[in-house]
Design an enzyme around this catalytic site. Structure first.
Site, PDB file in Angstrom:
ATOM      1  CE  LYS A 153      -4.135  -2.006   1.978  1.00 29.13           C
ATOM      2  NZ  LYS A 153      -4.917  -2.254   3.187  1.00 29.13           N
ATOM      3  CE  LYS A 203      -9.337 -10.912  -0.735  1.00 27.58           C
ATOM      4  NZ  LYS A 203      -8.601 -10.711   0.498  1.00 27.58           N
ATOM      5  CE  LYS A 227     -18.694  -0.666  -2.736  1.00 30.25           C
ATOM      6  NZ  LYS A 227     -19.435  -0.144  -1.619  1.00 30.25           N
TER       7      LYS A 227
END
Ligand code: SF4
Length: 326
Positions: free
Chosen positions: A111, A193, A196
């Site tokens: 991230k 995966k 959203k």
């Protein structure tokens, strides 16, 4: 009875990847263990959020969890920010967590790479996770494969705190992972995966006509170019979704029809749609009932937070006493 803790971010409505990968298992676990399930809104603010949206997504996630089968009579469902002891214990654990351990976390590295300016909250995220779990001295944590490293860090934090403040008899248990049976659900692109942020999801509470609009073009076995080409179900995500939602004899039928080119992919997807309808329709109905009574959701969450907080206060009293904190 062993105690279980697990959390989920308030991303709004659950999708079928969350359901198969976590929540379906939680519904089963609530019958076997003492369970706490938490909507982790403090974790959600490690990325910028707007207040109205966060509030709405938090309530919508609670509705989805209950609609999916979590029963407030059998487990504790609550929102993290309603139990301030989470952040209190988080600070205490920061003082026994080496910086190097946090910098080595794969999720942090992934991230942080994508962000121009990295906030301390992103680095300390797994310390808050350790606090979430250990605040309730949970024995077991249902995790997907991508969470195993964070859980190992929670065990390490428990060991370090115990070594310093409870050297004779460890106070915090080292929580064990119970791996979720369906570990990783791919999105409709068949690549990443289901998530959203990837735009490849099917919402658990999405109307079925919209589900069909998404299923129809979903990626299948690329070798099935023509209707007459036989396929390999194991490489097709639609087959894996059948395994999540269709009865075993339907799954066998799907495999057979695919291998023999007995049907086309659209036929196969229509059967999947009916399996989804059979499992999800009752959830749609429960969600509609809950949405019609927003005060009931607030009651359930307030009650859950009250029960969780009583446990959390007990832990904090013991922790503070052992650390000499007034
Ligand atoms: S028939 Fe079904 S399992 Fe086989 S490739 Fe098509 S969608 Fe996938």
């Amino acid at each position: 009875m062993p105690r279980i803790f697990s959390g989920i971010q308030p991303s709004g409505e659950l999708h079928i990847g969350n359901y198969l990968g976590a929540v379906k298992n939680w519904v089963a676990l609530q019958h076997q263990y003492e369970c706490l399930f938490c909507v982790v809104n403090y974790h959600a603010i490690t990325v910028p959020t707007d207040a109205g949206g966060l509030r709405e997504r938090t309530l919508e996630m609670a509705i989805s969890l209950i609609a999916a089968g979590l029963d407030p009579e059998r487990c504790i469902i609550f929102v993290q920010s309603q139990v301030p002891e989470h952040t209190e214990l988080n600070w205490i654990f920061n003082t026994v967590t080496p910086l190097g351990e946090l910098e080595r976390q794969t999720q942090f590295k992934d991230k942080a790479q994508r962000q121009e300016s990295v906030m301390a909250g992103l680095l300390n995220y797994p310390v808050l996770q350790a606090a979430d779990i250990l605040l309730y001295r949970a024995d077991l944590v249902p995790v997907g494969e991508d969470q195993v490293q964070h859980l190992e860090l929670s065990r390490e934090i428990a060991r370090r705190w115990n070594a310093r403040y409870a050297p004779d008899a460890p106070y915090f248990p080292e929580p064990q992972a119970t791996l979720t049976p369906t570990r990783r659900v791919l999105g409709l692109d068949g690549q990443a995966k289901m998530s959203k942020s990837m735009g490849n999801t099917v919402g658990l509470l999405e109307p079925f006509d919209e589900v069909w609009e998404k299923l129809r073009p979903a990626v299948t076995d690329p070798k099935r170019v023509r209707r007459t080409d036989p396929g390999t179900p194991e490489v097709c995500n639609i087959y894996h979704l059948h395994k999540g939602f269709s009865p075993p004899d339907t799954v066998s039928h799907v495999a057979e029809q695919c291998r023999t080119a007995g049907w086309g992919c659209i036929d196969c997807k229509k059967v999947l749609l009916e399996s989804l309808r059979a499992e999800l329709q009752p959830m749609h109905e429960r969600a509609a009932e809950l949405r019609a009574k927003p005060e009931r959701i607030r009651e359930i969450l307030d009650d859950g937070a009250g029960r969780a907080r009583a446990m959390a206060r007990e832990t904090m009293a013991e922790v503070k006493a052992r650390m000499g904190l007034l």
